[in-house]
Design an enzyme around this catalytic site. Structure first.
Site, short mmCIF file in Angstrom:
data_model
loop_
_atom_site.label_atom_id
_atom_site.label_comp_id
_atom_site.label_asym_id
_atom_site.label_seq_id
_atom_site.Cartn_x
_atom_site.Cartn_y
_atom_site.Cartn_z
N VAL A 282 -17.20 -54.89 -24.36
CA VAL A 282 -17.57 -55.11 -22.96
C VAL A 282 -19.09 -55.00 -22.85
O VAL A 282 -19.69 -54.11 -23.45
CB VAL A 282 -16.88 -54.11 -21.99
CG1 VAL A 282 -15.39 -54.37 -21.95
CG2 VAL A 282 -17.16 -52.66 -22.35
N MET B 244 -26.92 -51.72 -22.73
CA MET B 244 -25.99 -50.98 -23.58
C MET B 244 -24.57 -51.42 -23.29
O MET B 244 -24.19 -51.58 -22.14
CB MET B 244 -26.14 -49.47 -23.34
CG MET B 244 -27.56 -48.98 -23.54
SD MET B 244 -28.18 -49.23 -25.21
CE MET B 244 -27.74 -47.66 -25.95
N CYS B 245 -23.81 -51.57 -24.31
CA CYS B 245 -22.45 -52.08 -24.20
C CYS B 245 -21.50 -51.02 -24.73
O CYS B 245 -21.89 -49.93 -25.13
CB CYS B 245 -22.31 -53.36 -25.02
SG CYS B 245 -23.65 -54.55 -24.73
N ARG B 246 -20.24 -51.33 -24.68
CA ARG B 246 -19.19 -50.49 -25.28
C ARG B 246 -18.33 -51.38 -26.14
O ARG B 246 -18.06 -52.52 -25.78
CB ARG B 246 -18.30 -49.84 -24.18
CG ARG B 246 -19.04 -48.93 -23.19
CD ARG B 246 -19.39 -47.58 -23.76
NE ARG B 246 -20.67 -47.64 -24.43
CZ ARG B 246 -21.24 -46.58 -25.03
NH1 ARG B 246 -20.65 -45.40 -25.05
NH2 ARG B 246 -22.40 -46.71 -25.64
N ASN C 271 -23.90 -52.85 -30.01
CA ASN C 271 -24.43 -52.09 -28.89
C ASN C 271 -25.81 -51.61 -29.30
O ASN C 271 -25.93 -50.88 -30.29
CB ASN C 271 -23.53 -50.89 -28.58
CG ASN C 271 -24.15 -49.98 -27.54
OD1 ASN C 271 -24.87 -50.45 -26.66
ND2 ASN C 271 -23.89 -48.69 -27.66
#
Lengths: 272, 272, 272, 272
Positions: free
Chosen positions: A86, A1-3, A112
């Site tokens: 990110v 999982m990303c932001r 994401n």
């Protein structure tokens, strides 16, 4: 999982969103609050639009929090349309080619989420690409491949339809492989004019998506997680939504993965 | 605050400590449990002793969890004495020169802790180094400088005394600068024969230090945080301790920062 | 065009070949003398065999001349069988996944040369891989793909035949694409027991290959360019050669790309 | 020896100088023609002025020729005043902190040349810095230290005098250390308004410096080596010169290292 965080509006310094707020994207790279993993330290990227049709692209494999170049670039560059990301790796090694955003011509894309059992679907999905799409693949993530599927499904003229068709392609591949399809998709993408986002999942775990006005004027942010709860009027976007933002409006349409028959599509249009 | 692990004993693959255990050092780089910060993603390093007098050194600025080289090296290299470290930056940028361990001749050193208001003490402390020590400085961390102070204070012949004198030098510098001295020090270091560790603080916040037998034979680990609670008999080392481990014994001495008068020193010697 | 060096024999420190000689591999990374480009600064790699069946692997994208880790590893690690490579990129970006050597199971492989018009052949060649081979692909170089073709063509039991079949596969792909096949191939590879090398080209530009005894005992080097003209008895290997070295012998066989019919194959065997 | 290029004039895309010309700075990173070493692969850097008083800074340790970020940034960013540098290391490891340009407040600085026996002078020169200057030091190069000496010698109000005093400080340090002073200095620096350059050496080996109008309007380049011999009217600047360029003029003053007595200084002023 990303932001990730995306912005469309009057020109602002990138730092106003990426590095300055108390819960900025860089702060989220260290301690995200609404993600499965709080650390997003497997690289980062920026795509920003300026005077050219295609965006600038800056990606690196360091954690965002420790890159002085990123800080300086965000302090110096102004843009009216940009995407910042990110990464917390799920599929694909830590390499620049696996860092979001991905760029094709004028389009940029970041994501994401994940495609379930991607390892078993990847070859089949890649075989569906045109030679040009196949050559354009640089990394090994599900996200980049999904983006190229969208490009080939007609992203240029029909962003919602292309997204729907890319989802359908993944489901088809899963069906052929005897796998229950699982897609979790919260993505933002742009052609330099409009900013789109989608929130969708085959289950009830669609990664979060928020929006808020930003900067006092016509500016608007789309983010996976609010970067400053105190100061902005964040609105959660429900699962099954497709967003099209321009400098004057934001449209939210229903997004499902039904076979794409655009002219029959019951679209709940809504101005925000 | 960082995390580290050191080993002395029969030769083992580095991976048995660095990457394989469920709460291995690499796992701790992502989610440490007893540190002020759970993420230790600002680089890592290994120093291991083989057939030469000086150790091999491998350091990089990526998070330890995403470096395939680290995984391969730890899988391939066997050693009977090594230090491994994952960094969470307090003082000093993310650069290779700021990654632990630091090496001087046969000595290697790594640290978890900090010197309070180091920015105000650094120049004074550096001015106390010999020309050789000054030239040996490669980075900008308090840890590397403390190590060089130890080297110049006679680390070769008197490890405990040298450590005590280095602590005294920091306190002197603070006093001269009108600063309340604050040191938190949990360090490990070796000359290729013995493995030392120290746990000390001027306040009651000395960073944790544990030890356990490892590997069935004469092996022993010293760590800032146990890497496998279930399987080993971890013993917490109290603050104010100085450890000297050899292949046949481990001595714990009291460590305080009183002026070093070795022959008067009340040392509580204890075999473990 | 790249530079490489391989060694089989009694254990030596890697530095004796990689960093110490006056025209060492690292010196060649800065100023090669027999290559099309004198600078080989697009990354480097080491694969060395120790006590495990599979080799250790260390690759990075910096120029070899500026990596202190490489220097330390080569100074510390001893091995009786290793491959070392410095890269000048032709196909494929500068990324770790594109650095040689490549490793599959016990096999390691490195290469100097190229496949003509690889961009137009890549997809067809990849489609010939098994699912396992396809998943094993990490980068985008012609070299890695050629190695995987060799693995799938039976490298384990029949190294010469597998190499010949991989060459044939490239020629077939070129023919199908309406391209005059062009292959220049000077490669070294090992399964941890034997060290092989091949020098071959479809034209008269086969990249150079040399061999010399090394280290006084049974040791032998295979290199793309001699690293120390003064001190060793280098022998140029002619184009169309396939080498199999063990700890007791070196066999040179004729290598051409005739259709692989092993039992009819006219092999000129020669002891060196 | 390094290569650099600086520009002052109407806004242009950085790529027009850094990446696009046939013998662009990036081409020079691979094969410089007038430098002691043809390869400048030990990192690179950009400092460019935009709407803020201080410049943006982008530096990395890869060779300039292999960094896709650099290419994208140069294609996207427009500036009317920037400095660009590719490094061949003499003193100081390959690290970001050792890459030019260096930045202090509004000032940026980059250099080609060296201070003879810098290792023996470094500590004495550093001891002459104020505490603020000492803390500002990030790396270990002679170039960064020389720049900080210039800043402390009054760069803000008197660029020529400050440069002369910094040269004098190096000579003094050498005299005190019993070393024949050796300085070779071809540097460019800017405060965001004016662009300065100096060409000077204590011997007859002052590194080259050229200038040419660029871009059709008021633009002007200062470079260590012409990037496009065919198309521009390059003028060699003689040793012992100090240049001050504004958007409307360029002044060349004589630069020697005589004690700085500004009001007596015989300055040969010349408009170009």
């Amino acid at each position: 999982m990303c932001r990730w965080a995306a912005y469309l509006g009057d020109e602002v310094y990138l730092e106003e969103i990426v590095t300055a707020p108390c819960h900025s994207l860089i702060a989220q790279s260290h301690s995200a609050q609404e993600a499965k993993t709080s650390t997003n330290g497997d690289g980062f990227g920026l795509a920003w639009y300026g005077e050219r049709r295609e965006p600038g692209l800056y990606r690196d494999i360091l954690p965002a929090w420790s890159d002085p170049n990123l800080k300086s670039l965000c302090r110096q560059i102004r843009s009216g349309l940009f995407l910042a990301h990110v990464r917390a790796a799920t599929d694909g090694a830590t390499s620049r080619a696996n860092c979001h955003p991905f760029v094709q011509g004028p389009w940029s894309f970041m994501h994401n989420g994940q495609i379930g059992e991607f390892d078993r679907l990847r070859r089949h999905l890649e075989s569906g690409l045109s030679d040009a799409g196949y050559e354009a693949l640089q990394g090994t993530t599900d996200s980049e491949l999904f983006f190229l599927l969208m490009v080939e499904a007609g992203l240029d003229g029909d962003p919602l339809g292309a997204t729907r068709r890319a989802v359908a392609a993944v489901k088809d591949a899963a069906a052929k492989a005897g796998i229950d399809p699982m897609i979790r998709l919260t993505a933002a993408f742009s052609d330099g004019e409009r900013l789109h986002a989608v929130r969708y999942a085959t289950d009830d775990q669609a990664p979060t998506l928020y929006t808020a006005p930003f900067g006092g004027g016509i500016g608007r942010c789309l983010v996976s997680e609010p970067f400053d709860r105190a100061c902005a009027d964040w609105q959660a976007i429900p699962p099954g939504s497709f967003i099209t933002a321009t400098r004057s409006s934001m449209i939210v349409q229903r997004f499902d993965a039904a076979p794409a028959t655009p002219d029959l599509l019951p679209q709940r249009l809504r101005s925000v």
